[in-house]
Design a protein around this motif. Sequence first.
Motif, PDB file in Angstrom:
ATOM      1  N   UNK A 157      14.841  -0.329  -4.583  1.00 31.22           N
ATOM      2  CA  UNK A 157      13.968   0.155  -5.657  1.00 31.22           C
ATOM      3  C   UNK A 157      12.967   1.164  -5.109  1.00 31.22           C
ATOM      4  N   UNK A 158      12.470   2.010  -6.001  1.00 35.29           N
ATOM      5  CA  UNK A 158      11.398   2.928  -5.653  1.00 35.29           C
ATOM      6  C   UNK A 158      10.121   2.114  -5.523  1.00 35.29           C
ATOM      7  N   UNK A 159       9.349   2.375  -4.480  1.00 37.33           N
ATOM      8  CA  UNK A 159       8.118   1.630  -4.262  1.00 37.33           C
ATOM      9  C   UNK A 159       6.931   2.583  -4.312  1.00 37.33           C
ATOM     10  N   UNK A 160       5.862   2.132  -4.957  1.00 36.58           N
ATOM     11  CA  UNK A 160       4.606   2.862  -5.034  1.00 36.58           C
ATOM     12  C   UNK A 160       3.590   2.049  -4.236  1.00 36.58           C
ATOM     13  N   UNK A 161       3.278   2.488  -3.027  1.00 32.52           N
ATOM     14  CA  UNK A 161       2.453   1.724  -2.102  1.00 32.52           C
ATOM     15  C   UNK A 161       1.003   2.193  -2.170  1.00 32.52           C
ATOM     16  N   UNK A 162       0.060   1.305  -2.532  1.00 31.94           N
ATOM     17  CA  UNK A 162      -1.353   1.690  -2.467  1.00 31.94           C
ATOM     18  C   UNK A 162      -1.688   2.074  -1.023  1.00 31.94           C
ATOM     19  N   UNK A 163      -2.225   3.272  -0.847  1.00 28.41           N
ATOM     20  CA  UNK A 163      -2.448   3.795   0.495  1.00 28.41           C
ATOM     21  C   UNK A 163      -3.771   4.545   0.563  1.00 28.41           C
ATOM     22  N   UNK A 164      -4.265   4.682   1.781  1.00 32.55           N
ATOM     23  CA  UNK A 164      -5.485   5.460   2.039  1.00 32.55           C
ATOM     24  C   UNK A 164      -5.059   6.691   2.824  1.00 32.55           C
ATOM     25  N   UNK A 165      -5.432   7.852   2.340  1.00 35.44           N
ATOM     26  CA  UNK A 165      -5.091   9.114   3.007  1.00 35.44           C
ATOM     27  C   UNK A 165      -6.344   9.734   3.603  1.00 35.44           C
ATOM     28  N   UNK A 166      -6.177  10.340   4.750  1.00 35.69           N
ATOM     29  CA  UNK A 166      -7.250  11.099   5.396  1.00 35.69           C
ATOM     30  C   UNK A 166      -6.701  12.467   5.762  1.00 35.69           C
ATOM     31  N   UNK A 167      -7.563  13.471   5.689  1.00 36.87           N
ATOM     32  CA  UNK A 167      -7.148  14.818   6.059  1.00 36.87           C
ATOM     33  C   UNK A 167      -6.966  14.881   7.568  1.00 36.87           C
TER      34      UNK A 167
END
Length: 102
Positions: free
Chosen positions: A25-35
């Motif tokens: 299945x396609x997963x949408x993972x809550x994530x934290x992004x940094x530049x």
Amino acid sequence: DASGATAPLLVPGVAAAAWSSPARKTQFVPARAVAADEGALEVAPVHVLGSGSHLATALASASHLALVPEGIDRVASGDRLDLIPVLGNAPSAPATRRREAP
């Protein structure tokens, strides 16, 4: 489009950590992004267990949802991913595009 569907805004990102994903299945993972260097966004899950309805509180700490396509069972550090910004939490991102509605 004519169906009335709204395509999500996608920004490019690079996995800063490795994690597993259910391949069927396609997963949408809550994530934290940094530049990172050259304006790229590096992203890692906000919870060690990834995503799931029982982890909904992880959304409060997320800047993006990392989109892991069906058929992928492991994200490796350095993998390129599409990211969906979480309103109010996402840092500025490089060029964006809209995902095609099915």
